[in-house]
Design a protein around this motif. Structure first.
Motif, PDB file in Angstrom:
ATOM      1  N   ARG A   1     -40.792  29.597  24.373  1.00 35.76           N
ATOM      2  CA  ARG A   1     -39.684  29.905  25.187  1.00 35.76           C
ATOM      3  C   ARG A   1     -39.401  28.807  26.325  1.00 35.76           C
ATOM      4  NH1 ARG A   1     -41.540  35.877  25.463  1.00 35.76           N
ATOM      5  NH2 ARG A   1     -40.241  36.598  23.661  1.00 35.76           N
ATOM      6  N   SER A   2     -40.558  28.108  27.010  1.00 38.80           N
ATOM      7  CA  SER A   2     -40.468  27.419  27.867  1.00 38.80           C
ATOM      8  C   SER A   2     -39.876  26.010  27.552  1.00 38.80           C
ATOM      9  CB  SER A   2     -41.829  27.178  28.607  1.00 38.80           C
ATOM     10  OG  SER A   2     -42.788  26.429  27.939  1.00 38.80           O
ATOM     11  N   ALA A   3     -40.429  25.647  26.268  1.00 39.50           N
ATOM     12  CA  ALA A   3     -39.796  24.646  25.635  1.00 39.50           C
ATOM     13  C   ALA A   3     -38.324  24.791  25.210  1.00 39.50           C
ATOM     14  CB  ALA A   3     -40.607  24.370  24.483  1.00 39.50           C
ATOM     15  N   GLY A   4     -38.088  26.057  24.818  1.00 42.38           N
ATOM     16  CA  GLY A   4     -36.470  26.189  24.675  1.00 42.38           C
ATOM     17  C   GLY A   4     -35.977  26.124  25.846  1.00 42.38           C
TER      18      GLY A   4
ATOM     19  N   LEU B   1     -28.963  19.961  19.462  1.00 39.21           N
ATOM     20  CA  LEU B   1     -30.158  20.676  20.531  1.00 39.21           C
ATOM     21  C   LEU B   1     -29.879  21.992  21.017  1.00 39.21           C
ATOM     22  CD1 LEU B   1     -30.792  17.252  22.664  1.00 39.21           C
ATOM     23  CD2 LEU B   1     -32.154  18.150  20.618  1.00 39.21           C
ATOM     24  N   GLY B   2     -28.414  22.427  21.159  1.00 42.12           N
ATOM     25  CA  GLY B   2     -28.309  23.642  21.751  1.00 42.12           C
ATOM     26  C   GLY B   2     -28.758  24.706  20.889  1.00 42.12           C
ATOM     27  N   PHE B   3     -28.406  24.283  19.418  1.00 42.24           N
ATOM     28  CA  PHE B   3     -28.520  25.404  18.363  1.00 42.24           C
ATOM     29  C   PHE B   3     -30.205  25.591  18.637  1.00 42.24           C
ATOM     30  CE2 PHE B   3     -30.078  26.340  14.375  1.00 42.24           C
ATOM     31  CZ  PHE B   3     -29.416  27.650  13.797  1.00 42.24           C
ATOM     32  N   VAL B   4     -31.045  24.782  18.705  1.00 41.82           N
ATOM     33  CA  VAL B   4     -32.493  24.451  18.527  1.00 41.82           C
ATOM     34  C   VAL B   4     -32.967  25.407  19.922  1.00 41.82           C
ATOM     35  CG1 VAL B   4     -34.502  23.365  18.608  1.00 41.82           C
ATOM     36  CG2 VAL B   4     -32.700  22.380  17.280  1.00 41.82           C
TER      37      VAL B   4
ATOM     38  N   SER C   1     -32.196  29.071  19.222  1.00 37.56           N
ATOM     39  CA  SER C   1     -33.149  29.642  18.191  1.00 37.56           C
ATOM     40  C   SER C   1     -34.478  29.806  19.081  1.00 37.56           C
ATOM     41  CB  SER C   1     -33.336  28.760  16.952  1.00 37.56           C
ATOM     42  OG  SER C   1     -33.786  27.521  17.170  1.00 37.56           O
ATOM     43  N   GLN C   2     -34.953  29.096  20.113  1.00 41.48           N
ATOM     44  CA  GLN C   2     -36.173  29.080  20.583  1.00 41.48           C
ATOM     45  C   GLN C   2     -36.506  30.075  21.765  1.00 41.48           C
ATOM     46  OE1 GLN C   2     -37.605  25.277  21.819  1.00 41.48           O
ATOM     47  NE2 GLN C   2     -38.207  24.707  19.488  1.00 41.48           N
TER      48      GLN C   2
ATOM     49  N   LEU D   1     -28.306  28.844  27.802  1.00 41.56           N
ATOM     50  CA  LEU D   1     -28.238  27.443  27.759  1.00 41.56           C
ATOM     51  C   LEU D   1     -27.820  26.690  26.404  1.00 41.56           C
ATOM     52  CD1 LEU D   1     -31.140  26.248  29.968  1.00 41.56           C
ATOM     53  CD2 LEU D   1     -29.014  26.084  30.516  1.00 41.56           C
ATOM     54  N   GLY D   2     -28.237  27.235  25.447  1.00 44.07           N
ATOM     55  CA  GLY D   2     -28.177  26.881  24.147  1.00 44.07           C
ATOM     56  C   GLY D   2     -26.716  26.948  23.651  1.00 44.07           C
TER      57      GLY D   2
END
Length: 137
Positions: free
Chosen positions: A67-70, A99-102, A105-106, A111-112
């Motif tokens: 989650r923090s990586a997301g 990057l927003g999609f990734v 998904s995380q 923000l995504g």
């Protein structure tokens, strides 16, 4: 009386087979009882519960790291999306969308989505307005 003998014979045969099995088990495990291999002690249960608690806390930490990586990836994607409005819209906008999609998904949903929308709008506007500009000139 013959019926009583018939009923006792299978029980006697079953008892004989059980004793034979115990004898064979004692040959394989001469110093231990065969049942001890299948028994569960309190120490085993407490060790198993500690392992499961450790696994659960490990999974919890791993999910928190994802989650923090997301969130970090979401902010980077948003930075790319904002930059795509000023420079290299196709390259930065497409990168922001991916990057927003990734990030979405995380677990960094807001923000995504913002990064995907801003990046795709920048790409779309660039691909529509630039050809219109050159057609009118």
């Amino acid at each position: 009386m013959s019926r009583g003998n018939k009923n006792k014979k299978p029980n006697a045969d079953k008892e004989r087979r059980r004793k034979e099995w115990i004898r064979k088990a004692n040959e394989h495990f001469p110093n231990e009882e065969a049942a001890a291999d299948f028994g569960v002690t309190k120490a085993d249960l407490s060790a198993a519960s500690e392992r499961s608690l450790g696994e659960r806390s490990f999974k919890r930490r791993a999910l928190a790291d994802i989650r923090s990586a997301g969130v970090s990836l979401g902010w980077i994607a948003l930075l790319f999306a904002v930059a795509s409005w000023f420079v290299w819209p196709v390259l930065l906008g497409g990168t922001a969308a991916v990057l927003g999609f990734v990030a979405f998904s995380q677990g960094s949903r807001g923000l995504g989505i913002m990064a995907m929308v801003l990046g795709l709008i920048a790409v779309t506007i660039y691909l529509i307005l630039i050809p219109l500009y050159f057609l009118t000139v």
